[in-house]
Write an enzyme that holds these catalytic residues in place. Structure first.
Site, mmCIF file in Angstrom:
data_model
loop_
_atom_site.group_PDB
_atom_site.id
_atom_site.type_symbol
_atom_site.label_atom_id
_atom_site.label_comp_id
_atom_site.label_asym_id
_atom_site.label_seq_id
_atom_site.Cartn_x
_atom_site.Cartn_y
_atom_site.Cartn_z
ATOM 1 N N HIS A 11 36.747 36.589 39.487
ATOM 2 C CA HIS A 11 37.235 35.226 39.700
ATOM 3 C C HIS A 11 38.754 35.196 39.851
ATOM 4 O O HIS A 11 39.383 34.170 39.641
ATOM 5 C CB HIS A 11 36.790 34.319 38.547
ATOM 6 N N CYS A 19 49.073 30.664 47.882
ATOM 7 C CA CYS A 19 49.076 29.433 48.672
ATOM 8 C C CYS A 19 47.634 28.971 48.864
ATOM 9 O O CYS A 19 46.749 29.775 49.140
ATOM 10 C CB CYS A 19 49.727 29.691 50.023
ATOM 11 N N CYS A 37 54.654 26.729 49.740
ATOM 12 C CA CYS A 37 54.483 28.055 50.320
ATOM 13 C C CYS A 37 55.597 28.328 51.321
ATOM 14 O O CYS A 37 55.895 27.487 52.174
ATOM 15 C CB CYS A 37 53.117 28.140 51.003
ATOM 16 N N CYS A 40 53.819 28.437 55.025
ATOM 17 C CA CYS A 40 53.232 27.291 55.717
ATOM 18 C C CYS A 40 53.539 25.939 55.062
ATOM 19 O O CYS A 40 53.037 24.913 55.507
ATOM 20 C CB CYS A 40 51.708 27.461 55.824
ATOM 21 N N SER A 79 26.927 30.823 29.882
ATOM 22 C CA SER A 79 25.694 30.037 29.982
ATOM 23 C C SER A 79 24.780 30.556 31.088
ATOM 24 O O SER A 79 23.630 30.149 31.185
ATOM 25 C CB SER A 79 26.042 28.576 30.276
ATOM 26 N N LEU A 101 26.671 32.292 21.274
ATOM 27 C CA LEU A 101 26.460 31.424 20.123
ATOM 28 C C LEU A 101 25.174 30.618 20.271
ATOM 29 O O LEU A 101 24.468 30.367 19.301
ATOM 30 C CB LEU A 101 27.660 30.486 19.952
#
Length: 127
Positions: A11, A19, A37, A40, A79, A101
């Site tokens: 991730h 950007c 940025c 751009c 989860s 948990l």
């Protein structure tokens, strides 16, 4: 930070900035100053995959390969609700262990399910 040498950030990382439009890397200082940025002029953002965005394909394929070769897969503190990452434990031929948990909500079959506070459970594992 925990000392692992082979880490693939599926991730991405909150510790880097990019950007939103061009995907160009930017500095944390620029982000904190709310700069645009330099390529751009679009907004800068943390370099993380948000809900609804695609995972980086290179990382995804590395994960699949590692999962398929693994002898043991530990699934800790999740989860298992977000696709496609929730499919990874089912892609291994190795043993699977789920630690959380609250284990009452998951339906994925694991070889071992341990309910408890993650830190406490992990401290009990003999090394």
């Amino acid at each position: 930070m925990a000392g692992s040498q082979k880490v693939e950030e599926l991730h991405c990382s909150i510790r880097s900035i990019r950007c939103h439009r061009s995907q160009q890397a930017a500095s944390i200082d620029d982000f904190m100053r709310k700069a645009s940025c330099s390529h751009c002029s679009s907004k800068l953002r943390p370099n993380v995959v948000l809900l609804g965005e695609s995972l980086p394909q290179t990382s995804w394929h590395k994960y699949i390969g590692a999962i398929q070769r693994a002898e043991l897969v530990l699934v800790i503190g999740t989860s298992l609700e977000v696709y496609p990452v929730n499919q990874l434990p089912m892609m291994t031929k190795g043993k699977t262990v789920y630690i959380d948990l609250d284990t009452s909500q998951h339906t994925t079959p694991f070889d071992l399910t341990i309910e408890g506070k993650i830190k406490e459970v992990l401290q009990q594992i003999p090394i």
